[in-house]
Scaffold this motif. Structure first.
Motif, short mmCIF file in Angstrom:
data_model
loop_
_atom_site.label_atom_id
_atom_site.label_comp_id
_atom_site.label_asym_id
_atom_site.label_seq_id
_atom_site.Cartn_x
_atom_site.Cartn_y
_atom_site.Cartn_z
N TYR A 1 7.44 -24.84 -11.98
CA TYR A 1 8.55 -25.78 -12.12
C TYR A 1 8.37 -26.67 -13.36
CZ TYR A 1 9.92 -24.50 -7.35
OH TYR A 1 10.32 -23.81 -6.24
N CYS A 2 7.13 -27.13 -13.59
CA CYS A 2 6.87 -27.98 -14.76
C CYS A 2 7.20 -27.23 -16.04
CB CYS A 2 5.41 -28.43 -14.77
SG CYS A 2 4.98 -29.64 -13.50
N ASN A 3 6.79 -25.98 -16.10
CA ASN A 3 7.07 -25.17 -17.29
C ASN A 3 8.57 -24.92 -17.46
OD1 ASN A 3 4.39 -24.88 -18.13
ND2 ASN A 3 4.03 -23.17 -16.75
N ASN A 4 9.24 -24.65 -16.35
CA ASN A 4 10.69 -24.41 -16.41
C ASN A 4 11.46 -25.64 -16.87
OD1 ASN A 4 10.28 -21.80 -15.54
ND2 ASN A 4 10.84 -22.21 -13.41
N LEU A 5 10.96 -26.81 -16.47
CA LEU A 5 11.65 -28.06 -16.81
C LEU A 5 11.21 -28.63 -18.15
CD1 LEU A 5 11.49 -29.80 -13.30
CD2 LEU A 5 13.54 -28.87 -14.41
N GLY A 6 10.15 -28.06 -18.73
CA GLY A 6 9.66 -28.56 -20.00
C GLY A 6 8.95 -29.89 -19.90
N ILE A 7 8.30 -30.14 -18.75
CA ILE A 7 7.53 -31.38 -18.58
C ILE A 7 6.05 -31.02 -18.49
CG2 ILE A 7 9.43 -32.56 -17.42
CD1 ILE A 7 8.15 -32.02 -14.76
N LYS A 8 5.18 -32.03 -18.59
CA LYS A 8 3.74 -31.78 -18.61
C LYS A 8 3.28 -31.12 -17.29
CE LYS A 8 2.50 -36.17 -19.04
NZ LYS A 8 3.59 -37.05 -18.65
N GLU A 9 2.31 -30.22 -17.39
CA GLU A 9 1.77 -29.57 -16.19
C GLU A 9 0.89 -30.57 -15.44
OE1 GLU A 9 -0.25 -25.89 -16.66
OE2 GLU A 9 1.37 -24.94 -17.79
N ILE A 10 1.14 -30.68 -14.14
CA ILE A 10 0.35 -31.57 -13.30
C ILE A 10 -0.02 -30.84 -12.02
CG2 ILE A 10 1.36 -33.73 -14.16
CD1 ILE A 10 3.16 -33.65 -11.59
N THR A 11 -0.93 -31.42 -11.25
CA THR A 11 -1.23 -30.92 -9.91
C THR A 11 -0.44 -31.73 -8.90
OG1 THR A 11 -3.09 -32.42 -9.57
CG2 THR A 11 -3.57 -30.31 -10.63
#
Length: 341
Positions: free
Chosen positions: A271-281
Motif C-alpha cells: 500500500y505504501c508503494n502504491n500510494l507513493g509514501i514512505k515504507e513503514i511497518t
C-alpha cells in the motif's frame, strides 16, 4: 477479595495479603476489576525463593520468567530473553544483587552502548530498572542502582521521521484502506483509528467491538494499563463492523484467526508503494497515531491513556522528539497569552 463501584461509573478491587492492603481503582467494569485483582493476588502468592547470594543474572532471569513470560506475547518476551543473555555475558551478571552499585551498572551500560542504538539501550535499561524497582519493594536491595544512569549510543537510531507518517500520509493511508476488503487492511485500519499495537488488533474478538458506544476493547497483555476501551468515530465504527461481518468465521473465536504480523506488514508495504509514501511497518502506525493527535492539539495526558501506557512518563520518553516539535508553537502561544494580560 472485594470489587465495588466507587463513583457510579468506575470499579476497583481491594484485598489483604499478609497483613497489607492492596487496592486499585479506575476499571471500566466489575469484570475488569475482578480479573486485575486476581492477577495481582496470584503475583503476590507466586513470589520468589530468594537466596542470600542471589546474583543479578539469577534474579533478573527469575523475575522475567515469573512476572513477564506468563503475561506477554512470545514475540515481546524475546526482548527480555535477549536482556537476560546480555546480563549473563557481562561481569555484572555474576555480582550479588545486594552488592551492585551505580558504578557497576553504569559500567555495564557503557559497554552495552558501544554496539547498540539509543532505542535499544533505552529498552534494556527500562527492563532492568523495572525489575530492580521490584527488588527494592521486596526488600532485597535498599536502592535501585539504575538511578540516573547516563548513556550515549554509538550505533545510530533510525531517523525519527522514518518511524511515523506525516499528517497527509496518515490521512491518505486511512482513506485508501477504506477501499479494501481484506483482513490485513482491516487490522491496519483499526490500528490507525485506535493507536493500538498490532498484537491488540490481531487478538480482537467480536465481543470486544461495542458499536453502540462506538468503542473497541483493546488488550495487548503489555501492562496493567494496556486493557482499555478506545473510542472511535461512528463512521469508522460502521466501516469496521461491516468489514468484520464480511470476514469468514475463525476457529479460535478471534476476528483475524491465523493472520500474522508478517502478513500484515507485507500488505502495508504494498500500500505504501502504491500510494507513493514512505515504507513503514505496522508499529509505525502507533507512532503516527500519537504524532497526528499531538499535531491536532490533543494533550499528551489523554494520548498516554489512549495508547495504554503505564504512566505519562513512558509516553513523554518514547515520544520526546514529537513534543520537541510542538515546543515552538506552544512557546509562541504562551507568549501571546501572557502579552494579552
Amino acid at each position: 477479595m472485594q470489587t465495588r463501584c466507587y463513583d457510579g461509573k468506575k470499579w476497583q478491587y481491594e484485598f489483604k495479603y499478609e497483613g497489607k492492603r492492596y487496592r486499585k481503582k479506575g476499571f471500566r467494569t466489575k469484570r475488569e476489576a475482578n480479573s486485575a485483582g486476581l492477577d495481582k493476588m496470584a503475583e503476590l502468592k507466586q513470589g520468589f525463593e530468594y537466596e542470600p547470594n542471589l546474583t543479578l543474572y539469577n534474579y533478573f532471569k527469575s523475575w522475567c520468567e515469573t512476572f513477564k513470560k506468563p503475561t506477554i506475547s512470545s514475540k515481546t518476551y524475546k526482548s527480555y530473553a535477549s536482556t537476560i543473555e546480555h546480563i549473563k555475558s557481562h561481569a555484572i551478571g555474576s555480582i550479588k544483587l545486594k552488592d551492585i552499585t551505580r558504578y557497576n551498572y553504569q559500567e555495564f551500560i557503557n559497554d552495552f552502548s558501544k554496539k547498540h542504538s539509543k532505542e535499544t539501550i533505552r529498552k534494556l535499561n527500562g527492563y532492568i530498572r523495572t525489575s530492580l524497582d521490584d527488588a527494592v519493594y521486596e526488600g532485597l536491595i535498599s536502592k535501585n542502582p539504575t538511578f540516573k544512569v547516563k548513556y550515549r549510543a554509538n550505533n545510530p537510531n533510525k531517523t525519527e521521521e522514518s518511524k511515523y507518517l506525516d499528517i497527509k500520509e496518515y490521512e491518505k493511508l486511512k482513506k485508501h484502506l477504506k477501499t479494501k476488503d481484506n483482513a490485513s487492511s482491516l487490522v491496519l485500519f483499526i490500528m490507525i483509528c485506535t493507536g493500538c499495537r498490532i498484537s491488540g488488533a490481531l487478538s480482537l474478538k467480536k465481543e470486544f467491538i461495542n458499536h453502540v458506544k462506538s468503542e473497541i476493547y483493546i488488550d495487548e497483555h503489555k501492562n496493567d494499563s494496556s486493557p482499555r476501551y478506545v473510542s472511535v468515530s461512528h463512521e469508522d465504527m460502521k466501516f469496521i463492523q461491516k468489514s468484520i461481518d464480511n470476514l469468514p468465521l475463525t476457529i479460535d473465536g478471534t476476528i483475524f484467526g491465523s493472520l500474522t504480523i508478517n502478513g500484515v506488514n507485507k500488505r502495508l508495504k504494498v500500500y505504501c508503494n502504491n500510494l507513493g509514501i514512505k515504507e513503514i511497518t505496522s508499529h509505525a502506525l502507533r507512532h503516527s497515531h500519537c504524532s497526528y493527535l499531538l499535531a491536532k492539539g490533543v494533550s499528551i495526558y489523554y494520548i498516554s491513556k489512549r495508547l495504554g501506557h503505564k504512566n505519562i512518563s513512558v509516553t513523554t520518553e518514547v515520544y520526546s522528539h514529537l513534543l520537541e516539535e510542538t515546543y515552538q508553537e506552544e512557546n509562541d502561544k504562551a507568549v501571546s497569552i501572557i502579552n494579552a494580560m
